[in-house]
Design a protein around this motif. Structure first.
Motif, PDB file in Angstrom:
ATOM      1  N   THR A 260      -3.736 -16.047  -4.238  1.00 36.17           N
ATOM      2  CA  THR A 260      -3.701 -16.177  -2.787  1.00 36.17           C
ATOM      3  C   THR A 260      -4.043 -17.601  -2.393  1.00 36.17           C
ATOM      4  N   ALA A 261      -3.255 -18.131  -1.465  1.00 38.63           N
ATOM      5  CA  ALA A 261      -3.562 -19.421  -0.850  1.00 38.63           C
ATOM      6  C   ALA A 261      -4.151 -19.107   0.520  1.00 38.63           C
ATOM      7  N   HIS A 262      -5.422 -19.391   0.679  1.00 33.17           N
ATOM      8  CA  HIS A 262      -6.134 -19.126   1.934  1.00 33.17           C
ATOM      9  C   HIS A 262      -6.031 -20.370   2.814  1.00 33.17           C
ATOM     10  N   ASP A 263      -5.277 -20.273   3.882  1.00 32.47           N
ATOM     11  CA  ASP A 263      -5.066 -21.408   4.779  1.00 32.47           C
ATOM     12  C   ASP A 263      -6.213 -21.478   5.780  1.00 32.47           C
ATOM     13  N   ASP A 264      -7.026 -22.503   5.650  1.00 30.08           N
ATOM     14  CA  ASP A 264      -8.241 -22.619   6.459  1.00 30.08           C
ATOM     15  C   ASP A 264      -8.078 -23.522   7.675  1.00 30.08           C
ATOM     16  N   THR A 265      -7.613 -24.733   7.468  1.00 27.33           N
ATOM     17  CA  THR A 265      -7.569 -25.733   8.533  1.00 27.33           C
ATOM     18  C   THR A 265      -6.199 -26.381   8.583  1.00 27.33           C
ATOM     19  N   TYR A 266      -5.660 -26.488   9.788  1.00 26.22           N
ATOM     20  CA  TYR A 266      -4.348 -27.114   9.999  1.00 26.22           C
ATOM     21  C   TYR A 266      -4.522 -28.414  10.770  1.00 26.22           C
ATOM     22  N   VAL A 267      -3.845 -29.441  10.312  1.00 28.89           N
ATOM     23  CA  VAL A 267      -3.781 -30.717  11.018  1.00 28.89           C
ATOM     24  C   VAL A 267      -2.294 -31.024  11.195  1.00 28.89           C
TER      25      VAL A 267
ATOM     26  N   ARG B 170      10.087 -30.065   3.210  1.00 28.24           N
ATOM     27  CA  ARG B 170       9.376 -30.707   2.104  1.00 28.24           C
ATOM     28  C   ARG B 170       7.960 -30.147   2.026  1.00 28.24           C
ATOM     29  N   PHE B 171       7.470 -30.018   0.806  1.00 24.06           N
ATOM     30  CA  PHE B 171       6.116 -29.542   0.527  1.00 24.06           C
ATOM     31  C   PHE B 171       5.565 -30.359  -0.626  1.00 24.06           C
ATOM     32  N   GLU B 172       4.289 -30.711  -0.523  1.00 21.98           N
ATOM     33  CA  GLU B 172       3.602 -31.375  -1.630  1.00 21.98           C
ATOM     34  C   GLU B 172       2.206 -30.792  -1.755  1.00 21.98           C
ATOM     35  N   GLN B 173       1.836 -30.454  -2.977  1.00 21.18           N
ATOM     36  CA  GLN B 173       0.554 -29.833  -3.283  1.00 21.18           C
ATOM     37  C   GLN B 173      -0.423 -30.868  -3.847  1.00 21.18           C
TER      38      GLN B 173
ATOM     39  N   VAL C 214      -7.647 -26.918  -2.068  1.00 16.87           N
ATOM     40  CA  VAL C 214      -6.348 -27.574  -2.146  1.00 16.87           C
ATOM     41  C   VAL C 214      -6.001 -28.173  -0.795  1.00 16.87           C
ATOM     42  N   ALA C 215      -5.058 -29.085  -0.822  1.00 12.98           N
ATOM     43  CA  ALA C 215      -4.444 -29.602   0.404  1.00 12.98           C
ATOM     44  C   ALA C 215      -2.943 -29.506   0.209  1.00 12.98           C
ATOM     45  N   HIS C 216      -2.271 -29.071   1.238  1.00  6.39           N
ATOM     46  CA  HIS C 216      -0.811 -28.952   1.223  1.00  6.39           C
ATOM     47  C   HIS C 216      -0.241 -29.787   2.356  1.00  6.39           C
ATOM     48  N   HIS C 217       0.793 -30.541   2.055  1.00  2.90           N
ATOM     49  CA  HIS C 217       1.489 -31.317   3.087  1.00  2.90           C
ATOM     50  C   HIS C 217       2.892 -30.745   3.240  1.00  2.90           C
ATOM     51  N   PHE C 218       3.192 -30.281   4.433  1.00  6.91           N
ATOM     52  CA  PHE C 218       4.506 -29.732   4.763  1.00  6.91           C
ATOM     53  C   PHE C 218       5.192 -30.663   5.750  1.00  6.91           C
TER      54      PHE C 218
ATOM     55  N   LEU D 251      -5.602 -27.606   4.840  1.00  6.60           N
ATOM     56  CA  LEU D 251      -6.715 -27.565   3.896  1.00  6.60           C
ATOM     57  C   LEU D 251      -6.922 -26.093   3.584  1.00  6.60           C
ATOM     58  N   ALA D 252      -6.915 -25.769   2.305  1.00  2.13           N
ATOM     59  CA  ALA D 252      -6.901 -24.370   1.908  1.00  2.13           C
ATOM     60  C   ALA D 252      -7.678 -24.200   0.614  1.00  2.13           C
TER      61      ALA D 252
END
Length: 135
Positions: free
Chosen positions: A73-80, A120-123, A107-111, A89-90
């Motif tokens: 599971t990727a828990h999505d905590d904070t969106y910027v 585009r997505f980068e982990q 983790v941090a994910h950039h969409f 930030l997850a």
């Protein structure tokens, strides 16, 4: 008020992607991805590489995670969000099927979202923590 299920706002599209991932709804997840999506898993991560097409992403990432890990599971905590860029930030939680070891790693994910789809997505993740649970 915009309907979350049909909103093309970048944050809403990304939230739908996390929800689909959490419920293992690969069809709904593919619906959030552009046909020419570029999905990059970080170097050092077990599935490192760049995948293209919604089917390529779900087949090479989500399905393989499900095969190797219980309850990934990727828990999505904070969106910027700024324009079409969404940084989340997850944390990942899961139990490796082969070792029985668990992870709980930040983790941090950039969409990049354009036209209501993820293009585009980068982990970014501490790959050593993931690999440690696999050893």
């Amino acid at each position: 008020m915009t309907d979350f299920a049909t909103s093309t706002a970048p944050t809403d599209v990304v939230r739908r992607q996390y929800l689909a991932s959490a419920t293992r709804d690969l069809e709904a997840l593919r619906a959030t991805l552009a046909p020419d999506v570029e999905w990059t898993e970080m170097a050092g991560f077990p599935l490192a590489g760049t995948y293209r097409t919604p089917e390529g992403v779900t087949g090479n990432v989500m399905e393989k995670l499900g095969a190797d890990w219980d309850d990934w599971t990727a828990h999505d905590d904070t969106y910027v969000t700024e324009g079409e860029n969404v940084v989340v930030l997850a944390r990942y939680t899961a139990v490796n099927k082969a070792t029985g070891r668990s992870i709980d790693v930040r983790v941090a994910h950039h969409f990049v979202v354009r036209g209501g789809q993820i293009v585009r997505f980068e982990q970014f993740v501490d790959t050593a923590k993931v690999r440690e649970a696999m050893a």
